[in-house]
Each structure stands twice: as C-alpha cells, then as structure tokens.
Write a protein that holds these residues in place. Sequence first.
Motif, mmCIF file in Angstrom:
data_model
loop_
_atom_site.group_PDB
_atom_site.id
_atom_site.type_symbol
_atom_site.label_atom_id
_atom_site.label_comp_id
_atom_site.label_asym_id
_atom_site.label_seq_id
_atom_site.Cartn_x
_atom_site.Cartn_y
_atom_site.Cartn_z
ATOM 1 N N GLY A 163 58.932 14.467 62.758
ATOM 2 C CA GLY A 163 58.768 14.917 61.383
ATOM 3 C C GLY A 163 57.854 16.121 61.277
ATOM 4 N N LEU A 164 56.741 16.093 62.030
ATOM 5 C CA LEU A 164 55.830 17.228 62.041
ATOM 6 C C LEU A 164 56.499 18.475 62.610
ATOM 7 C CD1 LEU A 164 52.561 15.426 63.196
ATOM 8 C CD2 LEU A 164 52.845 16.679 61.047
ATOM 9 N N HIS A 165 57.371 18.281 63.592
ATOM 10 C CA HIS A 165 58.062 19.439 64.168
ATOM 11 C C HIS A 165 58.991 20.077 63.135
ATOM 12 C CE1 HIS A 165 61.335 21.400 66.534
ATOM 13 N NE2 HIS A 165 60.296 21.891 67.165
ATOM 14 N N VAL A 166 59.765 19.264 62.421
ATOM 15 C CA VAL A 166 60.671 19.806 61.403
ATOM 16 C C VAL A 166 59.870 20.518 60.310
ATOM 17 C CG1 VAL A 166 62.305 19.190 59.581
ATOM 18 C CG2 VAL A 166 62.500 18.139 61.843
ATOM 19 N N ALA A 167 58.803 19.878 59.827
ATOM 20 C CA ALA A 167 57.978 20.503 58.792
ATOM 21 C C ALA A 167 57.302 21.765 59.323
ATOM 22 C CB ALA A 167 56.929 19.509 58.287
ATOM 23 N N GLY A 168 56.870 21.738 60.586
ATOM 24 C CA GLY A 168 56.204 22.891 61.176
ATOM 25 C C GLY A 168 57.122 24.085 61.323
ATOM 26 N N VAL A 169 58.393 23.847 61.664
ATOM 27 C CA VAL A 169 59.334 24.959 61.760
ATOM 28 C C VAL A 169 59.492 25.638 60.407
ATOM 29 C CG1 VAL A 169 61.750 25.559 62.174
ATOM 30 C CG2 VAL A 169 60.570 24.027 63.750
ATOM 31 N N SER A 170 59.532 24.845 59.341
ATOM 32 C CA SER A 170 59.589 25.435 57.996
ATOM 33 C C SER A 170 58.296 26.161 57.647
ATOM 34 C CB SER A 170 59.869 24.342 56.963
ATOM 35 O OG SER A 170 61.188 23.866 57.064
ATOM 36 N N ARG A 171 57.178 25.607 58.116
ATOM 37 C CA ARG A 171 55.870 26.204 57.802
ATOM 38 C C ARG A 171 55.660 27.548 58.493
ATOM 39 N NH1 ARG A 171 52.074 28.703 57.185
ATOM 40 N NH2 ARG A 171 49.907 28.124 56.739
ATOM 41 N N PHE A 172 56.059 27.641 59.761
ATOM 42 C CA PHE A 172 55.743 28.835 60.543
ATOM 43 C C PHE A 172 56.924 29.782 60.724
ATOM 44 C CE2 PHE A 172 52.878 25.512 62.439
ATOM 45 C CZ PHE A 172 51.714 25.985 61.846
ATOM 46 N N GLY A 173 58.152 29.300 60.470
ATOM 47 C CA GLY A 173 59.321 30.104 60.782
ATOM 48 C C GLY A 173 59.394 31.424 60.033
ATOM 49 N N ALA A 174 58.944 31.442 58.795
ATOM 50 C CA ALA A 174 59.052 32.660 57.993
ATOM 51 C C ALA A 174 57.966 33.673 58.305
ATOM 52 C CB ALA A 174 59.009 32.297 56.507
ATOM 53 N N ALA A 175 56.855 33.232 58.907
ATOM 54 C CA ALA A 175 55.706 34.106 59.117
ATOM 55 C C ALA A 175 55.604 34.653 60.539
ATOM 56 C CB ALA A 175 54.418 33.361 58.766
ATOM 57 N N HIS A 176 56.416 34.137 61.461
ATOM 58 C CA HIS A 176 56.301 34.534 62.865
ATOM 59 C C HIS A 176 57.672 34.850 63.446
ATOM 60 C CE1 HIS A 176 52.073 33.205 63.009
ATOM 61 N NE2 HIS A 176 52.482 32.165 62.286
ATOM 62 N N ASP A 177 57.673 35.507 64.606
ATOM 63 C CA ASP A 177 58.917 35.793 65.315
ATOM 64 C C ASP A 177 59.552 34.473 65.754
ATOM 65 O OD1 ASP A 177 60.726 36.327 67.581
ATOM 66 O OD2 ASP A 177 60.023 38.390 67.387
ATOM 67 N N ARG A 178 60.726 34.165 65.219
ATOM 68 C CA ARG A 178 61.332 32.855 65.463
ATOM 69 C C ARG A 178 61.826 32.714 66.901
ATOM 70 N NH1 ARG A 178 64.954 33.290 59.977
ATOM 71 N NH2 ARG A 178 63.227 33.775 58.574
ATOM 72 N N TYR A 179 62.245 33.812 67.515
ATOM 73 C CA TYR A 179 62.663 33.755 68.915
ATOM 74 C C TYR A 179 61.475 33.401 69.807
ATOM 75 C CZ TYR A 179 66.825 36.223 67.234
ATOM 76 O OH TYR A 179 67.966 36.585 66.557
ATOM 77 N N ALA A 180 60.349 34.055 69.556
ATOM 78 C CA ALA A 180 59.149 33.776 70.340
ATOM 79 C C ALA A 180 58.670 32.351 70.112
ATOM 80 C CB ALA A 180 58.045 34.770 69.974
ATOM 81 N N LEU A 181 58.738 31.882 68.857
ATOM 82 C CA LEU A 181 58.336 30.505 68.572
ATOM 83 C C LEU A 181 59.163 29.505 69.377
ATOM 84 C CD1 LEU A 181 57.735 30.327 64.696
ATOM 85 C CD2 LEU A 181 56.037 30.178 66.518
ATOM 86 N N ALA A 182 60.478 29.759 69.474
ATOM 87 C CA ALA A 182 61.343 28.847 70.221
ATOM 88 C C ALA A 182 60.943 28.801 71.691
ATOM 89 C CB ALA A 182 62.800 29.274 70.081
#
Length: 305
Positions: A163-182
Amino acid sequence: MQIRTWQADLVLLGITAIWGATFPMVKNATSLEAGGVPTYWFLAVRFLMAALLLAAVFHRRLRRLPAATWRAGVLLGIFLFAGYAFQTFGLAYTTSAKAAFITGLSVVIVPVLSLVWLRTAPSPAAWLGVLTALAGLAMLSLDGSLAPSRGDLLVLMGAFGFGLHVAGVSRFGAAHDRYALAVIQLGTAGVLSALLHLADRGTVLPGVAGVLWWGGPAHVGTAVIVCGLLATAAAYLLQNLLQPYTTATHTALIFAAEPVWGAVFAYLLAGEVLTPRGYAGAALIIAGMLMAELPAGRDRRAAAS
C-alpha cells in the motif's frame, strides 16, 4: 504524448494479468522439493536483473540526479521489498488463501494513506468500489478459520508495504524522473533481498548466469527471465510512468484484480476450477473496479491528475 485516465487504467490492468500469470511459475521455481531455488535468492535475482536492464536502457537519466530523487527511489524500493519480504515470512505461518486476502487489504489501506499522506480524499464512488472489491477478495480467498495468527499479522505488514508503495508512486511520480525512480526502487529491492538471502542462508548470492547455465532445472531459468523482464522491469516501469495519470486508490482497486487473473491462469495452466463462491468473489472485484468509473469517480480522478 497525451495519456488519458482510461488508457492508464487499461495498462495497469494488464500489469495485474502479468503478475497473475506468474503465480504458478514462481511457486514452482521456489519449491526446493522440485529442484527450485530459495525464495529470497529468486527475488534478489529478479529485481537486480530488472534494475540492471532498465539502468542500461535509461543510463543517461541516472546522471546527475538530485538527492531528492535518490531518496524517493530508495524509499519506494524499501516499501516494495517490505511488501514481498513480510508476505513471504508470513506464508510460512498461515494459509495461502488467508495470505491472499490479507495482501488484498491494501485496497483499503491505500485510500487511507491517500487521505493521510497524499491529502487526497477518495470519491464516494471509489470508497464504494473499495468495499465491494474487499468483499470480493474475502469470498475469493478466505476459507476456514478467520482467527489471526502470527503469519496473518506478518502478511498484514506486507500489505502495508504494498500500500505504501502504491501511495508513494503517486506521491513522488509527478515530482521526479519516473524512469530513474523505477531503476532505483528495483535496485534497492534487489539489494535488500540479496542481503536477506545472505543472512538467511549464509552463502554468497549466485549470479544470473548461474541460474541460466549451471545445468539446473530449466523452469528456474524460465521463471527468472519472465519475472525479471516482464513482471518486474516492464511492469514496474509502466506503473511508475502511468500511475500519475490516475489515483492511488483507483490503482489499488485495479491491482485487486490480481487474484482474479491468478485464478484464470490457474485454470488455463493447471486446470484448477473455482468454487461458486470464488466466481462470485471475482465478479465483485470486477464490479468494484467498475464502480470507480462512475461519473463522480472520474471527475475526482481528473481533478487530481
């Protein structure tokens, strides 16, 4: 490229189909009686293979990343690892049916996290869909005693991790490079899995080449390749890229379809048939996903995006 919410939802639903299809494959590959490999060894190779592949493809995006992106990626990796680790620990002390339902409780955990952490209140349609999908998960997965055990509590902690992972992707996905996050989150999960395997087994982690060419069972190498490339590298990259176009709550509802896909592929690959209650539960899960598509739910998701 302009991405619509329904397009993101459709791809996320496809991800759950991939995960559902790998259930029998992973179970067979991690069965020591069938010549498989230890669970955390498998997880480590799976995540590290995916991270190395994505790093090779998107290596330019990893240069000169801000510290905040590294922190966000590591945190997401810790959440992802916690989900898998606690779930695996708990499975040793509870039934797989109860574990499947408890893991599915992330469909309830995510809306609460969205309200507390993301400051996003799910729509009434989303809450109705959550409760309906939760009832479906119970009918599909639960059987026998409902009394909680140590294993149940461990799996519940795993559900919080997912659950924290799903919420965290929404939290950080818009503010950071999503490819790098993955890349960072998968690498973090892989390193932590390797350390856990080392602590548990006291042996050096074999390389990927050892899986494919050591002369061991072919099903292990096949499972590593399919899970590493499709169920991890492709699936989590797409989740990080597309989840910001919908909401965390709706993503959790879509991911609740994973046991339904698991049942479908169990029938196609192993001839397993659901009970009438199981089919009713699967229908409720699908109904819960559709309820989130009511007009109020669509308007709320569009505003959030």
